[in-house]
Design an enzyme around this catalytic site. Structure first.
Site, PDB file in Angstrom:
ATOM      1  N   THR A  62      -1.930   8.055  -4.772  1.00 57.58           N
ATOM      2  CA  THR A  62      -2.331   7.817  -3.383  1.00 57.58           C
ATOM      3  C   THR A  62      -3.817   8.093  -3.223  1.00 57.58           C
ATOM      4  O   THR A  62      -4.432   8.781  -4.038  1.00 57.58           O
ATOM      5  CB  THR A  62      -1.589   8.745  -2.406  1.00 57.58           C
ATOM      6  OG1 THR A  62      -2.115  10.068  -2.519  1.00 57.58           O
ATOM      7  CG2 THR A  62      -0.102   8.746  -2.669  1.00 57.58           C
ATOM      8  N   ASP A  63      -4.387   7.575  -2.160  1.00 52.58           N
ATOM      9  CA  ASP A  63      -5.714   8.014  -1.766  1.00 52.58           C
ATOM     10  C   ASP A  63      -5.569   9.380  -1.093  1.00 52.58           C
ATOM     11  O   ASP A  63      -4.450   9.868  -0.853  1.00 52.58           O
ATOM     12  CB  ASP A  63      -6.359   6.987  -0.830  1.00 52.58           C
ATOM     13  CG  ASP A  63      -7.883   7.057  -0.847  1.00 52.58           C
ATOM     14  OD1 ASP A  63      -8.418   8.102  -1.267  1.00 52.58           O
ATOM     15  OD2 ASP A  63      -8.531   6.077  -0.443  1.00 52.58           O
ATOM     16  N   TYR A  64      -6.684   9.978  -0.787  1.00 56.38           N
ATOM     17  CA  TYR A  64      -6.761  11.351  -0.281  1.00 56.38           C
ATOM     18  C   TYR A  64      -5.946  11.518   1.003  1.00 56.38           C
ATOM     19  O   TYR A  64      -6.274  10.938   2.031  1.00 56.38           O
ATOM     20  CB  TYR A  64      -8.232  11.672  -0.026  1.00 56.38           C
ATOM     21  CG  TYR A  64      -8.613  13.116   0.066  1.00 56.38           C
ATOM     22  CD1 TYR A  64      -9.156  13.775  -1.025  1.00 56.38           C
ATOM     23  CD2 TYR A  64      -8.468  13.816   1.245  1.00 56.38           C
ATOM     24  CE1 TYR A  64      -9.548  15.098  -0.951  1.00 56.38           C
ATOM     25  CE2 TYR A  64      -8.846  15.134   1.344  1.00 56.38           C
ATOM     26  CZ  TYR A  64      -9.386  15.788   0.241  1.00 56.38           C
ATOM     27  OH  TYR A  64      -9.778  17.098   0.332  1.00 56.38           O
ATOM     28  N   ALA A  66      -3.094  10.316   1.823  1.00 59.33           N
ATOM     29  CA  ALA A  66      -2.503   9.078   2.348  1.00 59.33           C
ATOM     30  C   ALA A  66      -1.033   9.235   2.716  1.00 59.33           C
ATOM     31  O   ALA A  66      -0.536   8.568   3.634  1.00 59.33           O
ATOM     32  CB  ALA A  66      -2.661   7.944   1.333  1.00 59.33           C
TER      33      ALA A  66
END
Length: 536
Positions: A62-64, A66
């Site tokens: 995932t992104d930060y 997310a």
């Protein structure tokens, strides 16, 4: 952003598919939603397309934060629910949200997530660690000795300089004010907030990069012209407006004023050429830095207008992270160099361009609008039923009443200190059978006095389709180096795959019919036009 399935598959997914085909090892989920479903919980994207259709076997992270953000999206009721949605979508690693480590065990015990799902995710993560060599040496990337060898390595800095040179775009050069000859006596006024600016040169996402080691424009020019007949005089003129980090808005306390204008104008009057370095502070670009006004921020344009009154030629060097509205600048300054954020070797690379030691060769990969009201604007648009014809203007056509339809600078555009001429465009056949291919070619001649590089571009258009097609699409390009006076023939092979699109039934096919072809200097260049047909 809502989009049709056809737009998703024809425009947005192909770059990602290309990375899978080339063996990319991991993907990161986006923050946004796709047609109402956040990407981090989107089974259609990560299971059906990425895994099943494309056969991707690598890891998805995932992104930060997310996963937790799906709660704010209104897609998950809490972090536990978000963890379930993410693992169900085929997400392997949770970055920062701590949703997996906090809730997966409980979700398994309650029967909402299977152990098999976790095993699959863990196996992908462990495989990545194995491929990175972390099983053999968990600390291999914490090697202080290796750090000393790699960071600021002269060969790496050389590559950084070359990369920056090749990314800088010459947008205008009226009267060949550039390059600045080192052997010609000339007084150059260096004006603007980016002459000595160092912090912004690495851009917003430098993260751990040491911004204090970036080479400023002034430093690059002083080294480049040391011992030459060019004399520089400096005045800042104005400052860059800043972002107030407490409000994430433009600062209302640190506002650029006109106190430096008089000194800048005085320096300009006593020069032969005015070189102005302007742009955006790096916090004005990147994530969470959208703007409703994309002119030069602060009072930079006001300063340019005062400098214009001196009557001296003006070279504008831009440092920015987005296309800007340069409508006034394009009309009133003599040369424009789009340097972007060129990185640690910024000053040297820009000086290489300005001096002519490197002949600019880059082309725009984004369209520059005339004003913010033209956005979205892009070269591969689709025609309306009443397209505007500039040669035969008429009422009730798709046009602006206060601006040309065309962009300020089109996709694929970029100048050189030399000139190139395209001639004898040819095609091997005006028709070809399904399953075969044809060849299109053009002769490119360097008609100037300097060696240079040119990016030759291939555009195609399907005239009639079962669904409306773009006015043109980039299908190929080749960068060639030509000595002054040299001619090369550039060839493009066109196969059936290049002609394919998703038809009315969402089938990936090439439909028989007539096609237009351009071998061009930019998306706006239609001088080398050819036609052919695909037959069954």
């Amino acid at each position: 952003m809502d989009m049709s399935e056809r737009e998703l598959h024809e425009t947005f997914l192909p770059p990602f598919k290309a990375t899978v085909d080339e063996g990319v090892a991991s993907f990161m989920t986006a923050f946004n939603d796709l047609n109402g479903v956040p990407c981090t919980g989107n089974q259609y994207l990560f299971k059906e397309i990425l895994r099943d259709r494309w056969g991707f076997g690598g890891m998805v992270v995932t992104d930060y934060t997310a996963i937790m953000e799906m709660v704010a999206h209104g897609f998950a009721k809490d972090l536990k629910h978000a963890a379930e949605l993410a693992i169900d979508a085929g997400i392997d690693m949770d970055m920062i949200s701590e949703a997996f480590v906090t809730h997966l065990k409980e979700l398994v015990e309650e029967g909402d997530v299977s152990e098999e799902q976790i095993d699959v995710a863990v196996s992908r993560i462990l495989e990545m660690k194995f491929l990175l060599g972390l099983f053999d040496d968990p600390f291999r990337y914490f090697d202080a000795e290796r750090q000393q060898e790699v960071v600021m390595n002269p060969e790496h800095l050389k590559t950084a300089r070359e990369a920056a040179q090749r990314s800088i775009v010459l947008l205008k050069n009226e009267g060949n004010v550039l390059p600045l000859d080192k052997n010609t006596s000339k007084r150059v006024a260096l004006i603007g907030p980016f002459v000595k600016e160092r912090e912004s040169l690495n851009g917003e996402w430098a993260i751990k990069g040491d911004r204090n080691k970036s080479v400023t424009l002034l430093e690059g020019l002083e080294e480049k012209y040391d011992g030459s007949r060019v004399e520089f005089t400096y005045a800042q003129g104005t400052t860059l407006p800043l972002i107030d980090r407490s409000t994430q808005k433009v600062s209302v306390t640190e506002v650029p004023d006109r106190r430096g204008f008089a000194e800048a104008v005085n320096v300009a009057r006593n020069s032969d050429v005015i070189m102005v370095a302007m742009g955006e502070n790096y916090h004005w670009s990147g994530e969470a830095a959208s703007r409703t006004d994309i002119t030069l921020p602060g009072n930079q344009r006001e300063l340019l207008k005062e400098l214009k009154k001196t009557g001296k030629p003006i070279v504008l060097v831009l440092f920015n992270g987005r296309p800007l509205d340069l409508s006034w600048e394009e009309e009133n300054v003599d040369a424009i160099v789009e340097a972007w954020y060129p990185g640690m070797m910024s000053g040297h690379a820009v000086a290489d361009i300005l001096s002519g030691d490197y002949n600019p060769s880059a082309k725009l990969v984004m369209t520059f609008p005339r004003n913010v009201g033209q956005i979205p604007i892009f070269y591969n648009m689709k025609n309306t039923g009443r397209p505007f014809d500039a040669e035969h203007p008429a009422d009730y056509r798709s046009s602006y009443i206060d601006s040309p339809n065309t962009p300020l600078f089109p996709f694929g555009y970029g100048l050189s200190y030399t000139t190139f001429e395209y001639a004898n465009a040819k095609i091997s056949s005006d028709k070809f059978q399904s399953g075969s291919s044809l060849t299109a070619s053009v002769e490119v001649t360097n008609t100037g006095d300097l060696d240079g590089e040119e990016v030759v571009q291939l555009y195609l258009r399907d005239r009639v389709g079962s669904v409306v097609r773009p006015v043109k699409e980039l299908k190929g390009f080749e960068k060639i180096h030509l000595k002054a006076g040299e001619t090369k023939t550039v060839e493009f092979s066109i196969d059936e795959e290049m002609l394919k699109m998703y038809n009315i039934d969402m089938e990936w096919v090439a439909e028989p019919g007539e096609f237009d072809l351009w071998i061009a200097t930019s998306s706006a260049d239609e001088s080398n036009h050819l036609e052919f047909s695909l037959v069954e």
